[in-house]
Design a protein around this motif. Sequence first.
Motif, short mmCIF file in Angstrom:
data_model
loop_
_atom_site.label_atom_id
_atom_site.label_comp_id
_atom_site.label_asym_id
_atom_site.label_seq_id
_atom_site.Cartn_x
_atom_site.Cartn_y
_atom_site.Cartn_z
N ALA A 88 31.52 23.10 59.75
CA ALA A 88 30.40 22.00 59.79
C ALA A 88 29.78 21.82 58.52
CB ALA A 88 29.47 22.23 61.11
N LEU A 89 29.27 23.16 58.05
CA LEU A 89 28.53 23.04 56.85
C LEU A 89 29.37 22.55 55.52
CD1 LEU A 89 26.31 26.43 57.07
CD2 LEU A 89 25.62 23.80 57.14
N ALA A 90 30.56 23.09 55.59
CA ALA A 90 31.68 22.67 54.40
C ALA A 90 31.79 20.91 54.30
CB ALA A 90 32.87 23.28 54.77
N GLY A 91 31.67 20.38 55.70
CA GLY A 91 31.71 18.89 55.46
C GLY A 91 30.52 17.99 55.16
N ILE A 92 29.07 18.69 55.10
CA ILE A 92 28.13 18.22 54.57
C ILE A 92 27.93 17.93 53.25
CG2 ILE A 92 25.58 18.37 54.62
CD1 ILE A 92 25.86 19.84 57.31
N VAL A 93 27.75 16.90 52.54
CA VAL A 93 27.12 16.56 51.36
C VAL A 93 25.90 15.59 51.26
CG1 VAL A 93 27.78 15.37 49.08
CG2 VAL A 93 29.40 16.28 50.43
N TRP A 94 24.94 15.89 50.65
CA TRP A 94 23.54 15.53 50.97
C TRP A 94 23.46 14.35 49.60
CZ3 TRP A 94 20.73 16.74 55.09
CH2 TRP A 94 21.01 17.69 55.80
N PRO A 95 22.58 13.26 50.16
CA PRO A 95 22.27 12.43 48.99
C PRO A 95 21.30 12.93 48.09
CG PRO A 95 21.18 11.82 51.14
CD PRO A 95 22.04 12.90 51.58
N ASP A 96 21.07 12.22 47.03
CA ASP A 96 19.96 12.41 45.96
C ASP A 96 18.73 12.76 46.41
OD1 ASP A 96 22.38 12.72 44.26
OD2 ASP A 96 21.93 10.80 43.19
N THR A 97 18.17 12.18 47.43
CA THR A 97 16.83 12.09 47.89
C THR A 97 16.70 13.35 48.66
OG1 THR A 97 17.96 10.84 49.95
CG2 THR A 97 16.66 9.64 48.24
N VAL A 98 17.73 14.29 48.88
CA VAL A 98 17.43 15.52 49.70
C VAL A 98 17.22 16.50 48.31
CG1 VAL A 98 18.32 17.14 50.98
CG2 VAL A 98 18.53 14.89 51.49
N HIS A 99 16.55 17.33 48.47
CA HIS A 99 16.24 18.19 47.24
C HIS A 99 16.66 19.61 47.90
CE1 HIS A 99 13.56 15.92 44.64
NE2 HIS A 99 13.22 15.14 45.43
N GLY A 100 16.79 19.90 49.19
CA GLY A 100 17.47 21.17 49.60
C GLY A 100 17.52 20.97 51.02
N CYS A 101 18.03 22.11 51.69
CA CYS A 101 18.08 22.08 53.10
C CYS A 101 17.99 23.55 53.87
CB CYS A 101 19.46 21.62 53.31
SG CYS A 101 20.93 22.88 52.58
N ALA A 102 17.54 23.44 54.87
CA ALA A 102 17.49 24.49 55.72
C ALA A 102 18.19 24.54 57.00
CB ALA A 102 15.73 24.93 56.11
N LEU A 103 18.33 25.61 57.44
CA LEU A 103 19.11 26.02 58.72
C LEU A 103 18.76 27.05 59.52
CD1 LEU A 103 22.85 25.53 59.58
CD2 LEU A 103 21.85 27.81 60.22
N ALA A 104 18.23 26.73 60.76
CA ALA A 104 18.01 27.73 61.88
C ALA A 104 18.77 28.20 62.84
CB ALA A 104 16.55 27.32 62.42
N GLN A 105 19.05 29.48 63.23
CA GLN A 105 19.89 29.73 64.14
C GLN A 105 19.47 31.20 64.64
OE1 GLN A 105 22.97 31.85 61.22
NE2 GLN A 105 23.88 30.96 63.17
N GLU A 106 19.72 31.39 66.04
CA GLU A 106 19.19 32.34 66.72
C GLU A 106 20.35 33.56 66.89
OE1 GLU A 106 17.66 31.61 70.70
OE2 GLU A 106 16.22 30.25 70.13
N ILE A 107 20.21 34.70 66.37
CA ILE A 107 21.18 35.83 66.11
C ILE A 107 20.60 37.02 66.74
CG2 ILE A 107 21.52 34.80 64.04
CD1 ILE A 107 19.72 36.65 62.61
#
Length: 218
Positions: A88-107
């Motif tokens: 799923a992450l491999a298929g994501i490309v962000w637009p220029d308006t996005v300066h970064g990203c964060a992901l939360a998961q329970e482990i």
Amino acid sequence: MAESQPESEPHSQVRPQTHVNTSVSSAAREVEEFLAAGGWDQPVQLFALVATDELLAKQPDLREQLDPRNPLTPVAQDQLPESDLAEALAGIVWPDTVHGCALAQEIIVLPPEAEQDLPDSGEDADGSEAGATPDAERLRRAAADHPHRTEARLVAAVTRDGARACVMRLRAQQRSGDRPGDQHSADEEPLDLPVDEVIEHPDLAPNLLDALEATLYP
């Protein structure tokens, strides 16, 4: 914390050369605190990190919800599939308006001495899923059944200028024999309620951070 998604714009093919103070650690803490308010047993969640001033310029009605002192604001995205997070992450490309990203998961977190009893896997030591091998599901099952396991929530965040941050909340262990909602008699000595432990370190989940960083550069 904003729930609307940023507008799409053409993708940049070049990594930005100017270092920007994006306060990724503050953004990671904000994501974790937002999720902590909703309790445990939540799905994997992805957030875009956008410049607060740019977001307010486009959506001034959010002014009462956002803190303009925070350079970055997390914006919740559509839910990701838990079956194959790496794909799923491999298929994501962000637009220029996005300066970064964060992901939360329970482990599931295990003490170092317990990990030697688990099957080999390509996962991060914290159990995060990105970059896992085909044996990852077998490892997760073994960790979930381990008597010394600790449930945790991991938040990993990255920005285009290379900044990284991780926040992990370790779920407090209940007193042996207690169940949620148990009542105790008045003559019993009061016991302190268990308190979650929160850990911050930029290297808690290097594989996951690498996978998130890859989404920022097409």
